[in-house]
Each structure stands twice: as structure tokens, then as C-alpha cells.
Design a protein around this motif. Sequence first.
Motif, PDB file in Angstrom:
ATOM      1  N   TYR A  30      -6.329   3.842  -1.858  1.00 53.54           N
ATOM      2  CA  TYR A  30      -5.647   4.197  -0.617  1.00 53.54           C
ATOM      3  C   TYR A  30      -5.267   5.668  -0.639  1.00 53.54           C
ATOM      4  O   TYR A  30      -5.200   6.286  -1.696  1.00 53.54           O
ATOM      5  CB  TYR A  30      -4.371   3.352  -0.439  1.00 53.54           C
ATOM      6  N   ALA A  60      -2.758  -0.005  -4.488  1.00 50.44           N
ATOM      7  CA  ALA A  60      -1.918  -0.537  -3.410  1.00 50.44           C
ATOM      8  C   ALA A  60      -0.433  -0.378  -3.709  1.00 50.44           C
ATOM      9  O   ALA A  60       0.355  -0.012  -2.829  1.00 50.44           O
ATOM     10  CB  ALA A  60      -2.263  -2.009  -3.175  1.00 50.44           C
ATOM     11  N   ALA A  61      -0.018  -0.626  -4.954  1.00 55.49           N
ATOM     12  CA  ALA A  61       1.410  -0.535  -5.306  1.00 55.49           C
ATOM     13  C   ALA A  61       1.915   0.901  -5.188  1.00 55.49           C
ATOM     14  O   ALA A  61       3.002   1.152  -4.645  1.00 55.49           O
ATOM     15  CB  ALA A  61       1.634  -1.065  -6.721  1.00 55.49           C
ATOM     16  N   GLU A  80       2.221   1.940  -1.514  1.00 49.53           N
ATOM     17  CA  GLU A  80       3.406   1.356  -0.888  1.00 49.53           C
ATOM     18  C   GLU A  80       4.675   2.093  -1.314  1.00 49.53           C
ATOM     19  O   GLU A  80       5.588   2.294  -0.515  1.00 49.53           O
ATOM     20  CB  GLU A  80       3.495  -0.139  -1.216  1.00 49.53           C
ATOM     21  N   LYS A  81       4.732   2.529  -2.597  1.00 49.03           N
ATOM     22  CA  LYS A  81       5.895   3.302  -3.072  1.00 49.03           C
ATOM     23  C   LYS A  81       6.031   4.608  -2.287  1.00 49.03           C
ATOM     24  O   LYS A  81       7.130   4.980  -1.867  1.00 49.03           O
ATOM     25  CB  LYS A  81       5.736   3.633  -4.560  1.00 49.03           C
ATOM     26  N   ARG A  95       4.820   5.275   0.726  1.00 53.36           N
ATOM     27  CA  ARG A  95       5.152   4.980   2.117  1.00 53.36           C
ATOM     28  C   ARG A  95       6.636   4.654   2.262  1.00 53.36           C
ATOM     29  O   ARG A  95       7.318   5.150   3.159  1.00 53.36           O
ATOM     30  CB  ARG A  95       4.299   3.811   2.637  1.00 53.36           C
ATOM     31  N   ALA A  96       7.173   3.827   1.335  1.00 56.61           N
ATOM     32  CA  ALA A  96       8.583   3.437   1.399  1.00 56.61           C
ATOM     33  C   ALA A  96       9.496   4.639   1.178  1.00 56.61           C
ATOM     34  O   ALA A  96      10.519   4.793   1.863  1.00 56.61           O
ATOM     35  CB  ALA A  96       8.863   2.345   0.366  1.00 56.61           C
ATOM     36  N   GLU A 153       9.494   6.708   4.278  1.00 60.62           N
ATOM     37  CA  GLU A 153      10.216   6.035   5.355  1.00 60.62           C
ATOM     38  C   GLU A 153      11.721   6.146   5.147  1.00 60.62           C
ATOM     39  O   GLU A 153      12.478   6.326   6.101  1.00 60.62           O
ATOM     40  CB  GLU A 153       9.786   4.573   5.443  1.00 60.62           C
ATOM     41  N   VAL A 193      -0.814   4.656   5.667  1.00 58.93           N
ATOM     42  CA  VAL A 193      -1.512   4.211   4.459  1.00 58.93           C
ATOM     43  C   VAL A 193      -2.898   3.785   4.913  1.00 58.93           C
ATOM     44  O   VAL A 193      -3.035   2.880   5.731  1.00 58.93           O
ATOM     45  CB  VAL A 193      -0.778   3.037   3.780  1.00 58.93           C
ATOM     46  N   GLU A 252      -6.873   2.724   3.755  1.00 60.93           N
ATOM     47  CA  GLU A 252      -7.751   2.294   2.669  1.00 60.93           C
ATOM     48  C   GLU A 252      -8.994   3.184   2.662  1.00 60.93           C
ATOM     49  O   GLU A 252      -9.607   3.419   3.693  1.00 60.93           O
ATOM     50  CB  GLU A 252      -8.154   0.828   2.851  1.00 60.93           C
TER      51      GLU A 252
END
Length: 178
Positions: A4, A53-54, A57-58, A60-61, A64, A72, A74
Motif C-alpha cells: 500500500y 496493511a498494518a 493503517e498506522k 492513516r490513523a 487522522e 490508503v 493498494e
Amino acid sequence: MSLYEIAFSGQVVTGAAPELVRANLAKLFQADAQRIALLFSGRRIVIKSNLDAAAAEKYRAAMERAGARAEVIELQVEIEEVELAPPPPAAEPAPAAAPGRLQVAPRDEYMAAFSDVDAPDFGIAPLGADLQDAHGEPQAPQVDLSQFSLAPVGSDMGQAKPAPAAPPPDTSHLKLQQ
């Protein structure tokens, strides 16, 4: 495994103050005002790529929580197909190896490429054998010393003699006056 990328195009979370988001991103990325201005230029900027993926997500969070809306995406990874060469036919007899040479039989298609390798047949030395070539005893160099002789004990060995002392200066022309 999918990969990603995280991208940002200047979008902020609904209700977040843009100046506060800029300050939060500057602190998060430890960036100066010029780099933060580039992030908010309206163009799509890739922040990080080739993430699992993990990790995606870190990122993105974290963005945010700072008030920025990150994308995000792919990545489409193309895998190149490689066709292996067919193995040599097993019906052909292998060429006879030269005397003292080892004949290698391929174990699979990959090793078939090495079937025509002419490798020397190295033996294995017995346990405890000396593997270094034997060398003869070193010979002392032949030096001619016939032009040299020894001086008797206590004799002058030719040290440099000190220069004779200079004569005292002539002071006969000097007079004392009262």
C-alpha cells in the motif's frame, strides 16, 4: 502480500482548523513550514510507499488524529513470468568427460544450464595431510666479506678527529686609556 501507499492531497477532517492541522502535521513529520506548505498545495503527494496493511493503517490513523485525511491505496504489483528452458532430453548419452575431469549431471531444469561445464576433478586430501606445497630449506645469501678486516683491541676505529682549535685573536693593537 499486498503493498500500500499513503497519499495526502490537502484534505482536512471535517471540523478541524486548517492551521491546527498544519501545526500537527509539522510536529508529526518533524517538517519545516516549507514542506508543510507543499503538502497543502492541493496536489496529491505520496507520503510513504510499499507498506504492508498494518503499517499503512498506522500512518492513516496517525494522520487522522492530526486532523488530515490520508488516502490508503493498494499498489498493483506486476509479477514478471519467466519461462525456464526445457531440460535436456534424458535419452541422449552424456558426452564422455575428459580424463581427470568430473562429469556433472543436472538435478533439475536450473542445473541443466551447467551440464556442459568442464570442471577439474579435485580429490580430497587424507586427514592430517599438509595441503601446502613443500618448500626447501632457505639458503643463506652468498656475501663476499674478504675486503673487511678486524682492528686490534683498543685501536682508533677511524672516528673523526676534532678540528684543531683556532689561534687566539691578535690584540696587540688595542690600548687602554685612563
